[in-house]
Write an enzyme that holds these catalytic residues in place. Structure first.
Site, PDB file in Angstrom:
ATOM      1  N   HIS A 109       0.888  -1.169   0.000  1.00 49.09           N
ATOM      2  CA  HIS A 109       0.000   0.000   0.000  1.00 49.09           C
ATOM      3  C   HIS A 109       0.924   1.216   0.000  1.00 49.09           C
ATOM      4  CE1 HIS A 109      -3.243   2.721   0.928  1.00 49.09           C
ATOM      5  NE2 HIS A 109      -3.006   2.808   2.219  1.00 49.09           N
ATOM      6  N   ASP A 192      -7.523   3.808  -2.645  1.00 53.71           N
ATOM      7  CA  ASP A 192      -7.688   2.763  -1.617  1.00 53.71           C
ATOM      8  C   ASP A 192      -8.277   3.377  -0.340  1.00 53.71           C
ATOM      9  OD1 ASP A 192      -6.903  -0.148  -0.874  1.00 53.71           O
ATOM     10  OD2 ASP A 192      -6.206   1.047   0.812  1.00 53.71           O
TER      11      ASP A 192
HETATM   12  N1  LIG Z   1      -5.317  -6.133   5.451  1.00 56.93           N
HETATM   13  C1  LIG Z   1      -5.374  -6.203   4.124  1.00 56.93           C
HETATM   14  O1  LIG Z   1      -5.971  -7.118   3.572  1.00 56.93           O
HETATM   15  C2  LIG Z   1      -4.646  -5.218   3.257  1.00 56.93           C
HETATM   16  C3  LIG Z   1      -3.544  -4.557   3.706  1.00 56.93           C
HETATM   17  N2  LIG Z   1      -2.776  -3.827   2.842  1.00 56.93           N
HETATM   18  C4  LIG Z   1      -1.573  -3.203   3.339  1.00 56.93           C
HETATM   19  O2  LIG Z   1      -0.673  -4.235   3.780  1.00 56.93           O
HETATM   20  C5  LIG Z   1       0.142  -3.748   4.851  1.00 56.93           C
HETATM   21  C6  LIG Z   1      -0.003  -4.691   6.049  1.00 56.93           C
HETATM   22  O3  LIG Z   1      -1.329  -4.603   6.526  1.00 56.93           O
HETATM   23  P1  LIG Z   1      -2.035  -5.849   7.257  1.00 56.93           P
HETATM   24  O4  LIG Z   1      -1.665  -7.110   6.571  1.00 56.93           O
HETATM   25  O5  LIG Z   1      -3.470  -5.466   7.400  1.00 56.93           O
HETATM   26  O6  LIG Z   1      -1.327  -5.825   8.687  1.00 56.93           O
HETATM   27  P2  LIG Z   1      -1.690  -6.679   9.989  1.00 56.93           P
HETATM   28  O7  LIG Z   1      -2.039  -5.724  11.060  1.00 56.93           O
HETATM   29  O8  LIG Z   1      -2.647  -7.762   9.654  1.00 56.93           O
HETATM   30  O9  LIG Z   1      -0.291  -7.391  10.328  1.00 56.93           O
HETATM   31  C7  LIG Z   1       0.843  -6.652  10.633  1.00 56.93           C
HETATM   32  C8  LIG Z   1       2.023  -7.587  10.832  1.00 56.93           C
HETATM   33  O10 LIG Z   1       3.192  -6.793  11.057  1.00 56.93           O
HETATM   34  C9  LIG Z   1       3.775  -7.137  12.288  1.00 56.93           C
HETATM   35  N3  LIG Z   1       4.405  -5.975  12.857  1.00 56.93           N
HETATM   36  C10 LIG Z   1       3.871  -5.031  13.681  1.00 56.93           C
HETATM   37  N4  LIG Z   1       4.785  -4.102  13.966  1.00 56.93           N
HETATM   38  C11 LIG Z   1       5.920  -4.480  13.287  1.00 56.93           C
HETATM   39  C12 LIG Z   1       7.213  -3.929  13.196  1.00 56.93           C
HETATM   40  N5  LIG Z   1       7.564  -2.813  13.831  1.00 56.93           N
HETATM   41  N6  LIG Z   1       8.139  -4.587  12.455  1.00 56.93           N
HETATM   42  C13 LIG Z   1       7.825  -5.726  11.800  1.00 56.93           C
HETATM   43  N7  LIG Z   1       6.606  -6.292  11.854  1.00 56.93           N
HETATM   44  C14 LIG Z   1       5.667  -5.660  12.587  1.00 56.93           C
HETATM   45  C15 LIG Z   1       2.633  -7.700  13.116  1.00 56.93           C
HETATM   46  O11 LIG Z   1       3.151  -8.531  14.152  1.00 56.93           O
HETATM   47  P3  LIG Z   1       2.354  -8.763  15.560  1.00 56.93           P
HETATM   48  O12 LIG Z   1       1.543 -10.002  15.333  1.00 56.93           O
HETATM   49  O13 LIG Z   1       3.435  -8.973  16.550  1.00 56.93           O
HETATM   50  O14 LIG Z   1       1.519  -7.541  15.801  1.00 56.93           O
HETATM   51  C16 LIG Z   1       1.881  -8.481  12.051  1.00 56.93           C
HETATM   52  O15 LIG Z   1       2.523  -9.707  11.781  1.00 56.93           O
HETATM   53  C17 LIG Z   1      -0.344  -2.323   5.114  1.00 56.93           C
HETATM   54  O16 LIG Z   1       0.479  -1.472   4.339  1.00 56.93           O
HETATM   55  C18 LIG Z   1      -1.776  -2.313   4.562  1.00 56.93           C
HETATM   56  O17 LIG Z   1      -2.248  -1.050   4.194  1.00 56.93           O
HETATM   57  C19 LIG Z   1      -3.069  -3.730   1.509  1.00 56.93           C
HETATM   58  C20 LIG Z   1      -4.171  -4.355   0.996  1.00 56.93           C
HETATM   59  C21 LIG Z   1      -5.110  -5.061   1.852  1.00 56.93           C
HETATM   60  C1  LIG Z   2     -10.809  -2.467   1.998  1.00 56.95           C
HETATM   61  C2  LIG Z   2      -9.741  -2.410   3.047  1.00 56.95           C
HETATM   62  C3  LIG Z   2      -8.327  -2.540   2.522  1.00 56.95           C
HETATM   63  O1  LIG Z   2      -8.008  -1.432   1.705  1.00 56.95           O
HETATM   64  C4  LIG Z   2      -8.241  -3.801   1.694  1.00 56.95           C
HETATM   65  C5  LIG Z   2      -8.541  -5.114   2.302  1.00 56.95           C
HETATM   66  O2  LIG Z   2      -8.026  -3.710   0.507  1.00 56.95           O
HETATM   67  C6  LIG Z   2      -7.365  -2.568   3.722  1.00 56.95           C
HETATM   68  O3  LIG Z   2      -6.591  -1.601   3.863  1.00 56.95           O
HETATM   69  O4  LIG Z   2      -7.401  -3.524   4.511  1.00 56.95           O
HETATM   70 MG   LIG Z   3      -7.666  -1.913  -0.265  1.00 60.48          MG
HETATM   71 MG   LIG Z   4      -6.453  -0.147   2.450  1.00 64.74          MG
END
Ligand SMILES: NC(=O)C1=CN([C@@H]2O[C@H](COP(=O)(O)OP(=O)(O)OC[C@H]3O[C@@H](n4cnc5c(N)ncnc54)[C@H](OP(=O)(O)O)[C@@H]3O)[C@@H](O)[C@H]2O)C=CC1
Ligand SMILES: CC[C@](O)(C(C)=O)C(=O)O
Ligand SMILES: [Mg+2]
Ligand SMILES: [Mg+2]
EC number: 1.1.1.86
Length: 337
Positions: A109, A192
């Site tokens: 992202h 997004d």
């Molecule tokens: N959720 C989604 O489906 C989507 C997310 N994104 C993007 O993907 C990225 C990740 O989001 P998402 O998957 O939701 O994140 P989550 O909150 O689900 O997971 C975050 C992960 O990072 C770890 N973490 C936390 N702090 C740190 C750190 N300082 N250093 C290394 N690891 C760390 C966490 O560990 P712990 O378990 O210890 O907290 C966990 O494993 C973001 O940029 C988001 O915008 C993009 C599209 C969709």
């Molecule tokens: C719709 C929420 C989202 O942008 C995604 C799953 O694509 C996110 O940041 O989790």
């Molecule tokens: Mg999204």
């Molecule tokens: Mg998003």
């Protein structure tokens, strides 16, 4: 303006199979990317802080887990999939000192690049592979032989082949099975954020809760209101997903369609559209990003309060009871994580 869409045949998996990839973070997106990269024959290492609760999950899946700094030092491609608010500190502490010319920095992202919170050096590739769906579904689709569409963007092309590398990464997580769309960090970030705030998450949740409140406050059974305002929404959205709004209208009764056409615009009226425009303006100006970073730095007081209020909404208790009786819906998302 037409977009460029890339499919499996346009991407060379060999480009990513020849590099070591560090996936930093093992949450919703991190676990999906890491497992699918590995299943696509890519050498993957996970970066997580000592004491992270995600460590045992990654280790149980047979992945090698190092600290973020160690993983970044070993890798050629570093994909940052930690929470957006953690990325600036993580980058300064663990990643920047381990970047070298020829390496690539990837994002899921564009938030931190778009708002200038991370400024990589000029001699590394900076690219994005952003699946357009929740991470658990990204993994589930890959396992089922399908894929979730991705947005792919290059902010900095130091190697001259950053886009090819990003496409190869998208192929390895199943993205090019569904289609990878070329975009920019700015377009991905702003659309997004708008989508999740105004339509997909914020708009949809408020619509469902408000509809449920109107029915139950008028004396109708919460169970009936739940089915009408939440459960059936998925069935209606599935039809839109398959064939657009026209396909959904083809399938519903004429009575529903007349109500949809005559009443829908009264619910989502010009005031709502004006508010959506304001929300987009806050995203474009950086106001939302500044507010969210400040909220995070203050310990997330509003976030915690609003999350608790949402969890205490009567629709949640009603839904929990009803879903307990629906064995076919009961596939916890944690099964795949
Ligand atoms: N959720 C989604 O489906 C989507 C997310 N994104 C993007 O993907 C990225 C990740 O989001 P998402 O998957 O939701 O994140 P989550 O909150 O689900 O997971 C975050 C992960 O990072 C770890 N973490 C936390 N702090 C740190 C750190 N300082 N250093 C290394 N690891 C760390 C966490 O560990 P712990 O378990 O210890 O907290 C966990 O494993 C973001 O940029 C988001 O915008 C993009 C599209 C969709
Ligand atoms: C719709 C929420 C989202 O942008 C995604 C799953 O694509 C996110 O940041 O989790
Ligand atoms: Mg999204
Ligand atoms: Mg998003």
């Amino acid at each position: 303006m037409s977009v460029e869409v890339y499919y499996d045949d346009d991407a060379d998996l060999g480009l990513i199979q020849g590099r070591k990839v560090a996936v930093i973070g093992y949450g919703s997106q991190g676990h999906a990317h890491a497992l699918s990269l590995r299943d696509s024959g890519v050498d993957v290492v996970i970066g997580l802080p000592v004491g992270s609760k995600s460590r045992p999950k990654a280790e149980e899946q047979g992945l090698r887990v190092l600290t973020p700094a160690e993983a970044a030092a070993e890798a050629d491609v570093i994909m940052i999939l930690a929470p957006d608010t953690a990325q600036r500190g993580l980058y300064a502490e663990a990643i920047a000192p381990n970047l070298a010319p020829g390496k690539a920095l990837f994002f899921g992202h564009g938030f931190n690049i778009r708002y200038g919170l991370i400024k990589p050096p000029a001699d590394v590739d900076v690219a994005m592979v952003a699946p357009k769906g929740p991470g658990h579904l990204v993994r589930r689709q890959y396992v089922d032989g399908k894929g979730v569409p991705c947005l792919v963007a290059v902010e900095q092309d130091a190697s001259g082949n950053a886009f090819g590398l990003a496409l190869a990464y998208a192929k390895a997580i199943g993205g090019t099975r569904a289609g990878a769309i070329k975009t920019t960090f700015t377009e991905e970030t702003e659309t997004d954020l708008f989508g999740e705030q105004a339509v997909l998450c914020g708009g949809a949740a408020a619509l469902v809760q408000t509809g449920f409140e109107v029915l139950t406050e008028a004396g109708y059974a919460p169970e009936v209101a739940y089915f009408e305002c939440l459960h059936e929404l998925k069935l209606i959205v599935d039809l839109m997903y398959e064939g657009g709004i026209a396909r959904m209208r083809y399938s519903i009764s004429d009575t529903a369609e007349y109500g949809d056409l005559s009443r829908g615009p009264r619910v989502i009226d010009s005031r709502v559209k004006e508010e959506m425009r304001k929300i987009l303006g806050e995203i474009q100006s950086g106001e939302f990003a500044r507010e969210w970073v400040a909220e995070d730095e203050a310990g997330r007081p509003n976030f915690a309060k609003w999350r608790a209020e949402g969890a205490a909404h009567p629709i949640e208790a009603t839904g929990q009871k009803l879903r307990g009786m629906m064995s076919w819906v009961d596939r916890p998302i944690t099964e795949t994580a």
